[in-house]
Design a protein around this motif. Structure first.
Motif, mmCIF file in Angstrom:
data_model
loop_
_atom_site.group_PDB
_atom_site.id
_atom_site.type_symbol
_atom_site.label_atom_id
_atom_site.label_comp_id
_atom_site.label_asym_id
_atom_site.label_seq_id
_atom_site.Cartn_x
_atom_site.Cartn_y
_atom_site.Cartn_z
ATOM 1 N N THR A 92 8.634 -2.749 -8.473
ATOM 2 C CA THR A 92 8.103 -4.075 -8.160
ATOM 3 C C THR A 92 7.148 -3.908 -7.002
ATOM 4 O O THR A 92 7.498 -3.323 -5.981
ATOM 5 N N ARG A 93 5.974 -4.435 -7.150
ATOM 6 C CA ARG A 93 4.968 -4.257 -6.092
ATOM 7 C C ARG A 93 5.220 -5.273 -4.978
ATOM 8 O O ARG A 93 5.024 -6.469 -5.158
ATOM 9 N N TRP A 94 5.619 -4.765 -3.825
ATOM 10 C CA TRP A 94 5.884 -5.608 -2.664
ATOM 11 C C TRP A 94 4.711 -5.617 -1.695
ATOM 12 O O TRP A 94 4.553 -6.559 -0.926
ATOM 13 N N GLU A 95 3.909 -4.560 -1.702
ATOM 14 C CA GLU A 95 2.806 -4.469 -0.753
ATOM 15 C C GLU A 95 1.646 -5.353 -1.195
ATOM 16 O O GLU A 95 1.296 -5.402 -2.366
ATOM 17 N N THR A 96 1.046 -6.022 -0.236
ATOM 18 C CA THR A 96 -0.138 -6.825 -0.554
ATOM 19 C C THR A 96 -1.412 -6.005 -0.411
ATOM 20 O O THR A 96 -2.421 -6.345 -1.012
ATOM 21 N N ARG A 97 -1.342 -4.930 0.359
ATOM 22 C CA ARG A 97 -2.516 -4.080 0.548
ATOM 23 C C ARG A 97 -2.532 -2.957 -0.485
ATOM 24 O O ARG A 97 -1.520 -2.295 -0.723
ATOM 25 N N ASP A 98 -3.696 -2.744 -1.084
ATOM 26 C CA ASP A 98 -3.833 -1.703 -2.102
ATOM 27 C C ASP A 98 -3.642 -0.308 -1.534
ATOM 28 O O ASP A 98 -3.071 0.560 -2.197
ATOM 29 N N ASP A 99 -4.123 -0.080 -0.315
ATOM 30 C CA ASP A 99 -4.020 1.260 0.253
ATOM 31 C C ASP A 99 -2.567 1.671 0.490
ATOM 32 O O ASP A 99 -2.208 2.832 0.310
ATOM 33 N N MET A 100 -1.719 0.714 0.861
ATOM 34 C CA MET A 100 -0.302 1.027 1.068
ATOM 35 C C MET A 100 0.374 1.355 -0.269
ATOM 36 O O MET A 100 1.140 2.307 -0.368
ATOM 37 N N HIS A 101 0.086 0.560 -1.291
ATOM 38 C CA HIS A 101 0.684 0.807 -2.598
ATOM 39 C C HIS A 101 0.185 2.139 -3.162
ATOM 40 O O HIS A 101 0.957 2.894 -3.759
ATOM 41 N N ASP A 102 -1.089 2.446 -2.954
ATOM 42 C CA ASP A 102 -1.633 3.712 -3.427
ATOM 43 C C ASP A 102 -0.987 4.888 -2.694
ATOM 44 O O ASP A 102 -0.723 5.936 -3.301
ATOM 45 N N ALA A 103 -0.699 4.731 -1.417
ATOM 46 C CA ALA A 103 -0.034 5.792 -0.662
ATOM 47 C C ALA A 103 1.357 6.068 -1.226
ATOM 48 O O ALA A 103 1.743 7.233 -1.405
ATOM 49 N N PHE A 104 2.107 5.017 -1.531
ATOM 50 C CA PHE A 104 3.434 5.208 -2.123
ATOM 51 C C PHE A 104 3.332 5.800 -3.523
ATOM 52 O O PHE A 104 4.174 6.599 -3.935
ATOM 53 N N LEU A 105 2.294 5.424 -4.267
ATOM 54 C CA LEU A 105 2.082 5.977 -5.601
ATOM 55 C C LEU A 105 1.788 7.472 -5.524
ATOM 56 O O LEU A 105 2.346 8.273 -6.286
ATOM 57 N N GLN A 106 0.944 7.880 -4.597
ATOM 58 C CA GLN A 106 0.634 9.298 -4.438
ATOM 59 C C GLN A 106 1.857 10.084 -3.953
ATOM 60 O O GLN A 106 2.072 11.233 -4.360
ATOM 61 N N PHE A 107 2.672 9.463 -3.110
ATOM 62 C CA PHE A 107 3.897 10.109 -2.650
ATOM 63 C C PHE A 107 4.868 10.302 -3.815
ATOM 64 O O PHE A 107 5.493 11.359 -3.954
ATOM 65 N N ALA A 108 5.005 9.290 -4.660
ATOM 66 C CA ALA A 108 5.854 9.410 -5.842
ATOM 67 C C ALA A 108 5.315 10.476 -6.785
ATOM 68 O O ALA A 108 6.086 11.195 -7.438
ATOM 69 N N HIS A 109 3.988 10.604 -6.854
ATOM 70 C CA HIS A 109 3.370 11.659 -7.665
ATOM 71 C C HIS A 109 3.777 13.031 -7.133
ATOM 72 O O HIS A 109 4.132 13.925 -7.912
#
Length: 133
Positions: A105-122
């Motif tokens: 579930t996307r909780w972050e409103t900022r794209d850069d924060m969500h992208d950082a978590f996505l890259q970390f999960a990668h």
């Protein structure tokens, strides 16, 4: 997401819900070298499998210009292209990325924060799937 044939994710990018097709060329162009059995590492895939959301003639043509065979399902045609037998690998890799609850579930409103978590999960997925790490 761009995955290897065995489900190892090679590239991940964050897009809007309806803009996936615009990122197909940057994903393919940004593929890191993939080691094979012998010789130089491959820098581009031989074929690209995708669902109907990527069915645009301009992207098919651009993939062919790069020497990549597009195996993309056509819109408006009945199912039965047998791409599902190949595409489950990508769907499985996406499920691995959604393992951390924060990405389900996307909780972050900022794209850069969500992208950082996505890259970390990668990175976490690569560490799990590749025993060389």
């Amino acid at each position: 997401m761009l995955t290897q044939a065995h489900g190892i994710p090679l590239r991940v990018s964050l897009t809007g819900g309806h803009n996936d097709v615009t990122q197909i060329l940057p994903l393919v162009d940004g593929v890191p070298p993939v080691r094979g059995k012998r010789g130089r590492p491959r820098r581009k895939p031989r074929a690209l499998y995708a669902d109907r959301g990527y069915d645009h003639d301009i992207y098919r043509r651009r993939l062919r210009e790069r020497g990549i065979v597009p195996k993309i399902a056509r819109r408006g045609e009945p199912h039965g292209s047998d791409l599902g037998r190949v595409r489950w690998v990508a769907e499985s890799a996406i499920a691995w990325l959604h393992g951390p609850r924060r990405l389900r579930t996307r909780w972050e409103t900022r794209d850069d924060m969500h992208d950082a978590f996505l890259q970390f999960a990668h990175c976490m997925t690569l560490a799990r799937k590749n025993p060389a790490f």
